[in-house]
Enzyme design. Structure first.
Site, PDB file in Angstrom:
ATOM      1  N   SER A   1       0.812  -1.214   0.000  1.00  0.00           N
ATOM      2  CA  SER A   1       0.000   0.000   0.000  1.00  0.00           C
ATOM      3  C   SER A   1       0.850   1.270   0.000  1.00  0.00           C
ATOM      4  O   SER A   1       1.611   1.510  -0.915  1.00  0.00           O
ATOM      5  CB  SER A   1      -0.952  -0.039   1.203  1.00  0.00           C
ATOM      6  OG  SER A   1      -1.906   0.964   1.140  1.00  0.00           O
TER       7      SER A   1
ATOM      8  N   ASP B   1      -2.491   6.421  -3.496  1.00  0.00           N
ATOM      9  CA  ASP B   1      -1.378   5.772  -2.811  1.00  0.00           C
ATOM     10  C   ASP B   1      -0.812   4.667  -3.690  1.00  0.00           C
ATOM     11  O   ASP B   1      -1.257   4.461  -4.825  1.00  0.00           O
ATOM     12  CB  ASP B   1      -1.800   5.252  -1.435  1.00  0.00           C
ATOM     13  CG  ASP B   1      -2.732   4.059  -1.508  1.00  0.00           C
ATOM     14  OD1 ASP B   1      -3.399   3.884  -2.539  1.00  0.00           O
ATOM     15  OD2 ASP B   1      -2.815   3.303  -0.520  1.00  0.00           O
TER      16      ASP B   1
ATOM     17  N   ASP C   1      -0.965   1.483  -3.993  1.00  0.00           N
ATOM     18  CA  ASP C   1      -1.768   0.422  -4.605  1.00  0.00           C
ATOM     19  C   ASP C   1      -3.145   0.905  -5.035  1.00  0.00           C
ATOM     20  O   ASP C   1      -3.982   0.109  -5.453  1.00  0.00           O
ATOM     21  CB  ASP C   1      -1.883  -0.795  -3.680  1.00  0.00           C
ATOM     22  CG  ASP C   1      -2.787  -0.560  -2.483  1.00  0.00           C
ATOM     23  OD1 ASP C   1      -2.903   0.595  -2.037  1.00  0.00           O
ATOM     24  OD2 ASP C   1      -3.366  -1.539  -1.988  1.00  0.00           O
TER      25      ASP C   1
ATOM     26  N   ASP D   1      -5.827   2.251  -3.482  1.00  0.00           N
ATOM     27  CA  ASP D   1      -7.096   2.077  -2.783  1.00  0.00           C
ATOM     28  C   ASP D   1      -7.470   3.270  -1.907  1.00  0.00           C
ATOM     29  O   ASP D   1      -8.486   3.242  -1.213  1.00  0.00           O
ATOM     30  CB  ASP D   1      -7.104   0.776  -1.959  1.00  0.00           C
ATOM     31  CG  ASP D   1      -6.069   0.753  -0.848  1.00  0.00           C
ATOM     32  OD1 ASP D   1      -5.310   1.732  -0.706  1.00  0.00           O
ATOM     33  OD2 ASP D   1      -6.027  -0.256  -0.118  1.00  0.00           O
TER      34      ASP D   1
END
Length: 448
Positions: A101, A239, A241, A243
């Site tokens: 993340s 961010d 990834d 999400d």
């Protein structure tokens, strides 16, 4: 056995240390394959972000899954929410994402999605954990799984666009999109470009080492500067990834997850489709709660963490929730938090109401909020928080602020800290009360 392998965020740690080793990941892939491979022609999707360690971990997962007889589809760098979507629409048995993340490149992790694009059910987690304790045995050569690659960026771009009305167009809107040098670099700019916006992409040159490095939703200063430099209408920072997101208005003001959640809730209300309450966390700004209350909308809080929000939404059959950090869940659009889709909901409301981002935020006034971390050393956090000295300082603060503020003490889930948060409509009072409570905690910690 404790749930040491799973959670909403899956396995996570510093690459090469703790659980995140190629050997562990190979065994984990095999265990997942053993549990999911009972169905004929079972298939698992694997996506990843742009970390250098993703290549090695992807190969380890591939080896483990195919050794268990499971076919896999390698998606390459793809946002976490896209893997949830593709797992569902391609009728795969599971989806796996290799990502940590918003963490730096040295970290990595593994997240899992069920066939429905949701968190793996508890019974599957338990079964996989049980397999992890067994010796790894490869299936016969004739039963080995196969691996294929799929270029699925276009599918996901079209899905994102489908979450807002077809007539919506962002023509004439200048947008800076910060991809955090992460998994959205080859997707997010195209989504907004194809909707007609003039897109300036930054943080879109990943090299394996620069993910979240001074860019993205964790570091919005870079986006603020770009918005002002290009005289853009707004900025969007995702961010690593994809999400979560943070936005910036035309004057360089940060728009956090609480404000984004407020805008989307107002949009749903305007269309008469807001179902049930809106869900936030203990850290959500009191201004959000009060602004929604003024609109007649109930706001409920959960523990900090998007998994708790998802659990409450699922339990109640509600559709909208989010965190201050920008993890926004729109279950009437998709099955997990999605930064691109959340941003599209905000831009669609701007289009529909002919408003600027700054104007849409005007209905919510954020209360001053101060968070102080107090190191505990070896002391027990619950013992400190339950002490009469700390309880008294909290009670006194709550009495002084009345209904115009609140106090929250909570232990960190990952560090030996107590987090002291005070929030209210008087910034000076918030600072004073926060300092007083934090000092009380520190004195108690150092008293023995």
């Amino acid at each position: 056995m404790s749930r040491k392998y799973f959670g909403t965020d899956g396995v996570r740690g510093r690459f090469g240390e703790g659980p995140i080793t190629p050997e562990f990941v190979l065994k984990l892939g095999w265990a997942v394959g053993r549990v999911l491979g009972t169905e004929a022609k079972s298939r698992v999707l694997i996506g990843k972000d742009t970390r250098i360690s993703g290549y090695l971990l992807e190969s380890a997962l591939e080896a483990g899954l195919t050794a268990a007889g499971v076919n896999i589809t390698l998606l390459g760098p793809m946002p976490t929410p896209s893997v949830a979507y593709l797992t569902r629409t391609l009728h795969a048995q599971a989806g796996v994402v290799i990502s940590a993340s918003h963490n730096p490149y040295q970290d990595n992790g593994i997240k899992f999605f069920s066939a429905e694009g949701l968190k793996l059910p508890d019974e599957l987690e338990t079964a996989i954990e049980a397999e992890m304790e067994k010796p790894l045995l490869t299936v016969d050569s004739s039963d080995l799984g196969r691996a294929e690659k799929m270029a699925a960026e276009g599918r996901y771009i079209e899905f994102c666009k489908s979450t807002i009305p077809l007539k919506t167009r962002f023509k004439g809107m200048k947008i800076v999109v910060d991809c955090a040098n992460g998994a959205t670099y080859n997707i997010a700019p195209y989504v907004f470009d194809e909707m007609g916006a003039d897109v300036i992409a930054i943080g879109n040159q990943p090299n394996g080492f620069n993910i979240n490095d001074g860019v993205g939703s964790t570091y919005p200063e870079h986006l603020k500067q770009a918005v002002l430099e290009h005289k853009a209408d707004l900025g969007i920072a995702l961010d690593g990834d994809g999400d979560r997101l943070i936005m910036v208005d035309d004057q360089g003001n940060e728009v956090d997850g609480d404000e984004i959640l407020y805008i989307i809730a107002c949009s749903r209300m305007r269309h008469g489709v807001l179902k049930g309450a809106v869900v936030g966390t203990l850290m959500s700004n009191l201004g959000l709660e009060h602004a929604l209350r003024d609109h007649g909308v109930v706001f409920e809080r959960t523990q900090v963490g998007d998994r708790y929000i998802m659990e409450r939404l699922t339990e109640k059959g509600w559709v909208l929730g989010g965190e201050q950090s920008g993890h926004i869940i729109c279950l009437d659009r998709t099955t997990t938090g999605d930064g691109i889709i959340a941003a599209l909901q905000v831009l669609e409301e701007m289009y529909a109401t002919n408003s600027t981002l700054r104007e849409l935020c005007a209905g919510m006034s954020k209360y001053p909020q101060k968070l102080t971390n107090v190191h505990l050393g070896s002391r027990n956090p619950q013992e400190i928080m339950d002490s009469e000295q700390v309880r008294r300082s909290v009670r006194e603060a709550e009495v002084e602020m009345g209904s115009s503020g609140r106090v929250l003490l909570r232990p960190s889930g990952t560090e030996p800290l107590i987090r002291v948060m005070v929030e209210g409509n008087d910034g000076t009072m918030v600072d004073d009360l926060s300092d007083h409570i934090a000092t009380t905690v520190k004195e108690l910690v150092t008293s023995e």
